[in-house]
Every structure is written in C-alpha cells, then in structure tokens.
Design a protein around this motif. Sequence first.
Motif, PDB file in Angstrom:
ATOM      1  N   LYS A  94       0.843  -1.204   0.000  1.00 48.11           N
ATOM      2  CA  LYS A  94       0.000   0.000   0.000  1.00 48.11           C
ATOM      3  C   LYS A  94       0.878   1.255   0.000  1.00 48.11           C
ATOM      4  O   LYS A  94       0.578   2.238  -0.687  1.00 48.11           O
ATOM      5  CB  LYS A  94      -0.922   0.003   1.220  1.00 48.11           C
ATOM      6  CG  LYS A  94      -2.001  -1.065   1.188  1.00 48.11           C
ATOM      7  CD  LYS A  94      -3.097  -0.811   2.223  1.00 48.11           C
ATOM      8  CE  LYS A  94      -2.577  -0.927   3.638  1.00 48.11           C
ATOM      9  NZ  LYS A  94      -3.624  -0.650   4.636  1.00 48.11           N
ATOM     10  N   GLY A  95       1.971   1.209   0.779  1.00 47.07           N
ATOM     11  CA  GLY A  95       2.877   2.357   0.801  1.00 47.07           C
ATOM     12  C   GLY A  95       3.552   2.581  -0.543  1.00 47.07           C
ATOM     13  O   GLY A  95       3.696   3.716  -1.004  1.00 47.07           O
ATOM     14  N   LYS A  96       3.964   1.491  -1.207  1.00 49.72           N
ATOM     15  CA  LYS A  96       4.601   1.618  -2.519  1.00 49.72           C
ATOM     16  C   LYS A  96       3.626   2.177  -3.549  1.00 49.72           C
ATOM     17  O   LYS A  96       3.996   3.000  -4.396  1.00 49.72           O
ATOM     18  CB  LYS A  96       5.119   0.256  -2.977  1.00 49.72           C
ATOM     19  CG  LYS A  96       6.327  -0.251  -2.206  1.00 49.72           C
ATOM     20  CD  LYS A  96       6.757  -1.611  -2.729  1.00 49.72           C
ATOM     21  CE  LYS A  96       7.984  -2.135  -1.986  1.00 49.72           C
ATOM     22  NZ  LYS A  96       8.360  -3.495  -2.460  1.00 49.72           N
ATOM     23  N   LEU A  97       2.369   1.721  -3.488  1.00 54.89           N
ATOM     24  CA  LEU A  97       1.367   2.232  -4.419  1.00 54.89           C
ATOM     25  C   LEU A  97       1.147   3.725  -4.202  1.00 54.89           C
ATOM     26  O   LEU A  97       0.994   4.488  -5.166  1.00 54.89           O
ATOM     27  CB  LEU A  97       0.053   1.471  -4.233  1.00 54.89           C
ATOM     28  CG  LEU A  97      -1.097   1.880  -5.172  1.00 54.89           C
ATOM     29  CD1 LEU A  97      -0.707   1.655  -6.631  1.00 54.89           C
ATOM     30  CD2 LEU A  97      -2.366   1.113  -4.839  1.00 54.89           C
ATOM     31  N   SER A  98       1.159   4.156  -2.953  1.00 52.97           N
ATOM     32  CA  SER A  98       0.988   5.578  -2.648  1.00 52.97           C
ATOM     33  C   SER A  98       2.118   6.409  -3.256  1.00 52.97           C
ATOM     34  O   SER A  98       1.888   7.469  -3.836  1.00 52.97           O
ATOM     35  CB  SER A  98       0.945   5.798  -1.132  1.00 52.97           C
ATOM     36  OG  SER A  98      -0.182   5.172  -0.566  1.00 52.97           O
ATOM     37  N   ARG A  99       3.343   5.913  -3.122  1.00 54.81           N
ATOM     38  CA  ARG A  99       4.482   6.631  -3.704  1.00 54.81           C
ATOM     39  C   ARG A  99       4.373   6.677  -5.227  1.00 54.81           C
ATOM     40  O   ARG A  99       4.683   7.688  -5.851  1.00 54.81           O
ATOM     41  CB  ARG A  99       5.793   5.958  -3.300  1.00 54.81           C
ATOM     42  CG  ARG A  99       6.118   6.046  -1.819  1.00 54.81           C
ATOM     43  CD  ARG A  99       7.510   5.540  -1.534  1.00 54.81           C
ATOM     44  NE  ARG A  99       8.527   6.459  -2.004  1.00 54.81           N
ATOM     45  CZ  ARG A  99       9.821   6.163  -2.096  1.00 54.81           C
ATOM     46  NH1 ARG A  99      10.244   4.959  -1.779  1.00 54.81           N
ATOM     47  NH2 ARG A  99      10.677   7.051  -2.519  1.00 54.81           N
ATOM     48  N   HIS A 100       3.943   5.572  -5.815  1.00 51.63           N
ATOM     49  CA  HIS A 100       3.817   5.514  -7.278  1.00 51.63           C
ATOM     50  C   HIS A 100       2.770   6.504  -7.785  1.00 51.63           C
ATOM     51  O   HIS A 100       2.951   7.146  -8.824  1.00 51.63           O
ATOM     52  CB  HIS A 100       3.458   4.094  -7.695  1.00 51.63           C
ATOM     53  CG  HIS A 100       3.424   3.892  -9.174  1.00 51.63           C
ATOM     54  ND1 HIS A 100       4.566   3.743  -9.928  1.00 51.63           N
ATOM     55  CD2 HIS A 100       2.390   3.851 -10.053  1.00 51.63           C
ATOM     56  CE1 HIS A 100       4.237   3.595 -11.203  1.00 51.63           C
ATOM     57  NE2 HIS A 100       2.921   3.658 -11.303  1.00 51.63           N
ATOM     58  N   LEU A 101       1.683   6.631  -7.038  1.00 50.07           N
ATOM     59  CA  LEU A 101       0.598   7.525  -7.446  1.00 50.07           C
ATOM     60  C   LEU A 101       0.815   8.964  -6.978  1.00 50.07           C
ATOM     61  O   LEU A 101       0.017   9.841  -7.299  1.00 50.07           O
ATOM     62  CB  LEU A 101      -0.731   7.023  -6.868  1.00 50.07           C
ATOM     63  CG  LEU A 101      -1.276   5.706  -7.411  1.00 50.07           C
ATOM     64  CD1 LEU A 101      -2.529   5.292  -6.646  1.00 50.07           C
ATOM     65  CD2 LEU A 101      -1.594   5.830  -8.898  1.00 50.07           C
ATOM     66  N   LYS A 102       1.903   9.191  -6.200  1.00 47.80           N
ATOM     67  CA  LYS A 102       2.124  10.498  -5.577  1.00 47.80           C
ATOM     68  C   LYS A 102       0.871  10.902  -4.793  1.00 47.80           C
ATOM     69  O   LYS A 102       0.343  12.008  -4.910  1.00 47.80           O
ATOM     70  CB  LYS A 102       2.462  11.567  -6.625  1.00 47.80           C
ATOM     71  CG  LYS A 102       3.742  11.282  -7.393  1.00 47.80           C
ATOM     72  CD  LYS A 102       4.040  12.345  -8.420  1.00 47.80           C
ATOM     73  CE  LYS A 102       5.303  12.014  -9.207  1.00 47.80           C
ATOM     74  NZ  LYS A 102       5.589  13.012 -10.268  1.00 47.80           N
ATOM     75  N   ALA A 103       0.418   9.944  -4.003  1.00 51.19           N
ATOM     76  CA  ALA A 103      -0.845  10.100  -3.284  1.00 51.19           C
ATOM     77  C   ALA A 103      -0.634  10.721  -1.913  1.00 51.19           C
ATOM     78  O   ALA A 103       0.491  10.843  -1.431  1.00 51.19           O
ATOM     79  CB  ALA A 103      -1.532   8.738  -3.147  1.00 51.19           C
ATOM     80  N   ALA A 104      -1.741  11.123  -1.298  1.00 53.52           N
ATOM     81  CA  ALA A 104      -1.712  11.760   0.014  1.00 53.52           C
ATOM     82  C   ALA A 104      -2.660  11.020   0.955  1.00 53.52           C
ATOM     83  O   ALA A 104      -3.654  10.425   0.516  1.00 53.52           O
ATOM     84  CB  ALA A 104      -2.113  13.225  -0.096  1.00 53.52           C
ATOM     85  N   LYS A 105      -2.336  11.090   2.238  1.00 57.55           N
ATOM     86  CA  LYS A 105      -3.205  10.472   3.241  1.00 57.55           C
ATOM     87  C   LYS A 105      -4.436  11.342   3.462  1.00 57.55           C
ATOM     88  O   LYS A 105      -4.312  12.504   3.840  1.00 57.55           O
ATOM     89  CB  LYS A 105      -2.444  10.310   4.556  1.00 57.55           C
ATOM     90  CG  LYS A 105      -3.307   9.769   5.701  1.00 57.55           C
ATOM     91  CD  LYS A 105      -2.560   9.822   7.011  1.00 57.55           C
ATOM     92  CE  LYS A 105      -3.449   9.375   8.158  1.00 57.55           C
ATOM     93  NZ  LYS A 105      -2.763   9.502   9.465  1.00 57.55           N
ATOM     94  N   PRO A 106      -5.644  10.798   3.256  1.00 60.58           N
ATOM     95  CA  PRO A 106      -6.848  11.607   3.479  1.00 60.58           C
ATOM     96  C   PRO A 106      -7.276  11.577   4.943  1.00 60.58           C
ATOM     97  O   PRO A 106      -7.107  10.571   5.632  1.00 60.58           O
ATOM     98  CB  PRO A 106      -7.891  10.910   2.599  1.00 60.58           C
ATOM     99  CG  PRO A 106      -7.458   9.474   2.586  1.00 60.58           C
ATOM    100  CD  PRO A 106      -5.953   9.466   2.693  1.00 60.58           C
ATOM    101  N   THR A 107      -7.814  12.691   5.404  1.00 62.60           N
ATOM    102  CA  THR A 107      -8.476  12.709   6.704  1.00 62.60           C
ATOM    103  C   THR A 107      -9.881  12.153   6.506  1.00 62.60           C
ATOM    104  O   THR A 107     -10.602  12.591   5.618  1.00 62.60           O
ATOM    105  CB  THR A 107      -8.553  14.143   7.253  1.00 62.60           C
ATOM    106  OG1 THR A 107      -7.218  14.663   7.374  1.00 62.60           O
ATOM    107  CG2 THR A 107      -9.238  14.173   8.610  1.00 62.60           C
ATOM    108  N   MET A 108     -10.261  11.181   7.325  1.00 63.81           N
ATOM    109  CA  MET A 108     -11.540  10.510   7.136  1.00 63.81           C
ATOM    110  C   MET A 108     -12.582  11.051   8.108  1.00 63.81           C
ATOM    111  O   MET A 108     -12.270  11.367   9.258  1.00 63.81           O
ATOM    112  CB  MET A 108     -11.387   8.994   7.340  1.00 63.81           C
ATOM    113  CG  MET A 108     -10.317   8.348   6.485  1.00 63.81           C
ATOM    114  SD  MET A 108     -10.487   8.624   4.688  1.00 63.81           S
ATOM    115  CE  MET A 108     -12.078   7.864   4.376  1.00 63.81           C
ATOM    116  N   ASN A 109     -13.830  11.154   7.640  1.00 67.89           N
ATOM    117  CA  ASN A 109     -14.928  11.598   8.483  1.00 67.89           C
ATOM    118  C   ASN A 109     -16.164  10.764   8.169  1.00 67.89           C
ATOM    119  O   ASN A 109     -16.198  10.030   7.192  1.00 67.89           O
ATOM    120  CB  ASN A 109     -15.208  13.095   8.266  1.00 67.89           C
ATOM    121  CG  ASN A 109     -15.748  13.378   6.876  1.00 67.89           C
ATOM    122  OD1 ASN A 109     -16.923  13.166   6.579  1.00 67.89           O
ATOM    123  ND2 ASN A 109     -14.864  13.855   5.987  1.00 67.89           N
TER     124      ASN A 109
END
Length: 780
Positions: free
Chosen positions: A278-293
């Motif tokens: 999951k961490g590698k996919l985040s780096r590949h997508l240049k993704a950000a951690k969302p705040t959930m509500n």
Amino acid sequence: MNDKILHQLEFSKIKDWLKGQAATSLGQEKSKKILPSSDLEEVIEWQNETDEAVTILRLKGHIPLGGITDIRPAIKRASIGGVLSASELLDIANTLYGGKQLKSFIEDLEDIELPIIREYMEQLTPLNQMEQSIKGCIDDYGHVMDGASSKLRTIRSQIRSYESSIRDKLDQYTKSKSNMLSDAIVTIRNDRYVLPVKHEYRSSFGGIVHDQSSSGQTLFIEPQSVVELNNKLQEARVEEEREIERILLQLSGLVQADADILRHNVTVLQQMDFIVAKGKLSRHLKAAKPTMNQEGYINMRQARHPLIPEDEIISNDVEIGKDYTAIVITGPNTGGKTVTLKMVGLCTLMAQSGLQVPAQDGCELAVFDYVFADIGDEQSIEQSLSTFSSHMSNIVEILNDVNSNSLVLFDELGAGTDPQEGAGLAMAILDYVVEKRSRVIATTHYPELKAYGFNRKEVINASVEFDITTLKPTYRLLLGVPGRSNAFDISKRLGLEELVIDRAKSMVSDDSRSVENMIASLEQSRLQAERHFEEAEDFLEEATNIYQSLRNEYEHYLSHKEKHMDKAKVKAAKIVDRAETEAEEILKEIREMRDEANVKEHRFIDAKKKLSNQKESLETTEEKPQKKAAKNQSFMPGDEVHVLSFNQNGNIVEKINDKEYEVQLGILKMKVPVNQLEFIKRPDPLKTKPMTSVKGSHYHVKPELDLRGERYEDALQRLEKYIDEALLANYHQVSIIHGKGTGALMKAVQQFAKEHRAIKGSRSGHANEGGSGVTVLELK
C-alpha cells in the motif's frame, strides 16, 4: 459495496496494481482480497498503517522482505506428521531469517513514530534454534549437507570412494579398447556406470547389458569387473537416502512442535507485505493520506483519476457535503464529466480500503455505508429503449437502498428517452436523493438542469471547460458555473454562414438566450477572478520571500550579538577575578609589613573597597532588574520594553490600539500584543539615552543542555554559548544531552570538552543519568 459497483468504478484495476507492488505471494494474496470498509475506526487504522509504510519508504527508500515465502502448506503437512523436503525446510528457515531481518530493521528506526508496525513486530517470534538447525543441515541450494550428521558424512565418503574406483577401472577400458567403443566415455544407465560398446564386440566385455541405442548398434554394458563395485555403490546410496530421510524427519519434528508460532509469524509477515505494498502504491501515485470523516464531507484539491497517467489527466478540485450535498455537471461530450464522476467514486473506495488518494496533502474524504453508481457509455449517440430500461432498473434499485450516508453517482441521468420527459425524470430523481440527504454527483446534457441548482440551496451547478479557440475541451471542472452551449460559436469557427447562425439564434427562446448570456457572464467573471488570484499569489510569494530573508538576517544578527557579548562577559569576569586575586596577595604582603611601614588598618579596608568599585565598573555589560509596569499601564513612544515572545528588548514606536503596539526590534518593526510587553524604562528627555545592557546580573541557566535533533554546526555554537553561561552561573558540573544516534554528536561534544580551557574533564552519564546518550562535563 457490491461487485457491480466495484466493477463500474474499476476498483479491480487498483487491486491488480496493488498486487503488483507486493514482494511475496503472501502479500499478493491479501492484495487481491482488499475491500472497502464502512467502519470509520477501521478505515482510520488502515490509513495510519499505510502512512507509516509511506514514512519509512520516504526516509529509508525500502523495507526488507527478502526470503519470505508462503510456508503454510509445509507447516500443515508437518503438523500432521509429514516429512518435509529439504527445499521446504529451507523456505521455512529463509522465512524465519527474513522476519528477523525485518524486525531488526524496524527496531533500528528509533526516531520514527510507528506504533502500528511496531506492534506487529512485537508479535513476531524469532525461532533461532529452528533456523540454525535447518541451515546447519541444508545448504542454500536445498541439498542436505555432509555435515548434517556424522553417519551421512561417512556414507558419502564411501560413495565417493566407490565412484572413484569404478571410474578408474572403466577408464582403463576407454584407453585400451577404445576401438570397440562407440565413444570413449563412461556413462550411466539405471544409476549404474556403463560403457557404450559396439554391438559386434559385445562378447569382448562380458557383464550386464543395461540399454541399447535406438539403432541397436550400441550396447550400454556394465563390465563384470565393476559389477560388485556398482552393487556396493547402490547399497551406499540406499543408506544415504535413509539417513537423509531420518534428518528431514527430525527437522520436520521441530516444525511440528512450533507450528502455531510459525503460522502466526506468517500471518504477521503477510500483513506487513500488504502494508508495504500500500505504501509503494501511494508513492507511485504520488498520493496523500486523506483525513476521514463520517459526515459525508469530501474535499480534494488537485485530485486525479488514479488509473489515468499523470501527464494525460487534468487535476481538479472537488468539494461536496457542507454547503451543498449535490453537484450537477453539465457540458459537452468528451469533456471529462464521466472521468470526474469515476474519480470521486474510485478515490472514495480507495480511501475506505486504507489506500491513499492521488490529491494534494490535506484532502478529506468520507466513510459511506454505500457507494451507488449508474454509469453507462457517455459517448453513445443512440440509446435504445432497452438501454433506458436497463438504466432505470438500476436507478430503481439505488433509490430503494439509498440513505443519508450514501454516495450516489449518476452518469447522463435521464438520457435515452424524450428530452422533456428525461429532464423531468432527472430533476425528480435528484430531488428524491437530495431529500434523503445523500451525497450525489450527476452529469447531464439537459439544458433544463442548468437552472436546477439556482433554485435549491443543497445543489450546486458545475461544468467542464471548453476552449472555443481550439474547439477542444480542457477537462477542467468548474464548480458553481453551469455548462453553456457552444454550438453557435463552434459552428461559426467551422465556417457556417452568419445568416444561418442568426436564423438559428432567432429560433431559440428568450429564456434560453438569457440563461446562456448569464452563463457566459459567469464564465468571464471566473476567468478574470482567476487572473487576479494568480497575480495576488505572485505578490504574496514575493512578499513572503522578502520577509523571510529579513527575518533570517535579523536572527543571524541577534545570535552573533549574543555570542560576542557572552564571550566578552566571560573574559571580563576572568580579568576581574585575576585582578582581585593579585590584589589580595599584595594586600596580604602589605599587612604583614604594616608595623614597619606604619600603615593604618582602615587604609587597607578603603583600598579593598576601591577595588570592589572597580570590579563593579567593569561589569557594565550587565543590567539591574527593572520593575515591570502595572498590568493596565499604557506605554509611550520611546519606552524601552522587553518582548516576551521573542525574548528581546526594543522600543515603543506607536500605539496601534488598546491591545497592540508597534515595537522597533533592531532593524524590524513588529506589531506586538500588549500582554507580551514588559516595561523596562522610559528615557529621560534631559539626559543622553544610555546604552542597553545585557539582562540580568545572575544567570538563570539549567544544569543540562539538550542538543538532540540539532545540526552539527548549530549544536557546537549552542554548546559554546552554554558553557560560557554555566561558568558565569558558577556551575561545577553540567550535563550535555546528545542522544545515541550515529554517535557523531557525542564525539563532537567530547572533542569540544578536550579543547576547551574551562572544562576540567568529561565522562559518559551513569545509568540513572541517561547512559551513553549524555556526557557530563566537569568545569574549572
């Protein structure tokens, strides 16, 4: 979330992508099973573990998972008494070693907050004895080694001896009777050494025929002279197999004894590989951690569809759930409406599965009970009744299940039927979903829906931008601006006669023209506002850079000023102490000779008092404590004050209001709240303003200095200043906290202690003082 929704939003492609990031088959298996959760706490936990993996990958670049394999089938067979093969046992040993390496790697990351991953690592049990036993018997290629047992070593020694004797005898035949052989070599048939003999010379060799060539011209004969040796060799090989079987059985017993521990270790390693994927996919997508509500609020800046390459997609801002609960997107075909729709839905599913989303930091997403979607082929020119019926059947199912915690996505709502009826159905369906307080995003071609959002406060219009100049869509989503019809403009640019265009315009109703003119005006205002915003951003960036530059210069000035003044104070104090010591010695000598010199005692007292006065005059760099102004006292321009928030002295420039004053601090003028000001003194208009002295005649210095996290040069500057202050405070011993880390800071502190003339010695702290993370300095 049902499979149909996951398929429509292409969540399976994200799962395949995630699977490709896993390092082991264990992680791949778990990646294939990933599904969104509607439990807020569970989703937050998943997001946190993903973010921990991203943090490690950002700081270290990798997380070791080498050697780990799926050993569950082998554990199961060993548990029921089965004998494992050498390769299976080697996989178990390698998996144990891989888990140990991973645990050691995580434990070394002392300065990184990793509560979830550290908890997993605590559950890993290193079975060192089992690992060493297997590695001591089986080599890296999966072969049982001679040293696995003394008996096996003896048997293999005999086998080598028999083989050598057999080869020697057969080599004699290849040399002496090479003309009788098809090829002068020794070969093997039925696990026995033989010679390839020409058919006509069979009787010349005797022995046993084990095989013949396809032509029948060559016979593979075991000469009688080596039959007995071959028999002994076969017996030794049988003994070897028995001993290997015994060794494998013994090692399998070790696996059987700790089967439960091994299973749990595999479960933990599988989870770790999944988290890292999951961490590698985040780096590949240049993704950000969302705040959930759980309030149905979505706010993404510069969000992208994760399955479209970054250089081919336009990022967009999307917000829904606070001021409005529904977005109606209008605009031309191929403009990006459906891509935006799918992007919101897919990012929501990813976030609820613990995956980070391709958007800017600070994004926020909701955890929904249901995500519904009715997405067809937005490029279809004709839709039959059956297609309309299919869409309506899907919509009916959605309306039956929708609730206040649902996200509903409608693509081309109401399409495929009569335009007026379709528009009416679309508005009625939207009204129903909005009344349920669901979050809904819908795309449509119907012009009637352009005015839909103006009459309902829960709904906002949006459109996809179209460039009239290039006759191409820009794929930008414009919230608050409904899509306008570009048919006349496009037709004109393509060369359609003005007469035809004017006649077409005359056939359009006044209401439609008014709506189009309003939309055009809104679009023009938006473009102008965007230009002004960009200009304001440029000015703000320039002003920020200037301010930061001035602030850095001022802080540099203050740091050097304090450093030089501190050095001067230390030097002055040493001069005074030395002079006082010398004067005492002189006075002592004079007192011893006073009878001869006829000097009175009070003269000595006067001389000593005069010396003390001289000492006080030398200490001009220190100031006496000033009285603070009363709590409600106001300040006047020119008053000298102490600014608490900056720990600096300055002068009042002017009063801004009852709560703020403008204060001159060196080269800077700053607005300071009145509760951050302490009165020092007011200048005497009849006298020359005295120089500002250094605060305090007594140094309030802690007996310890914490340098952890400091850069090398900054740490040494702080240390030098601190030692000077500690000397003035008459400390005989101080503690310098530098932590363990790489040891570079500890070495720097110890080297500094050796070179500083005022430091008598140094030592590492005792266990109750912080151990090797602290150096204790003895001052002279």
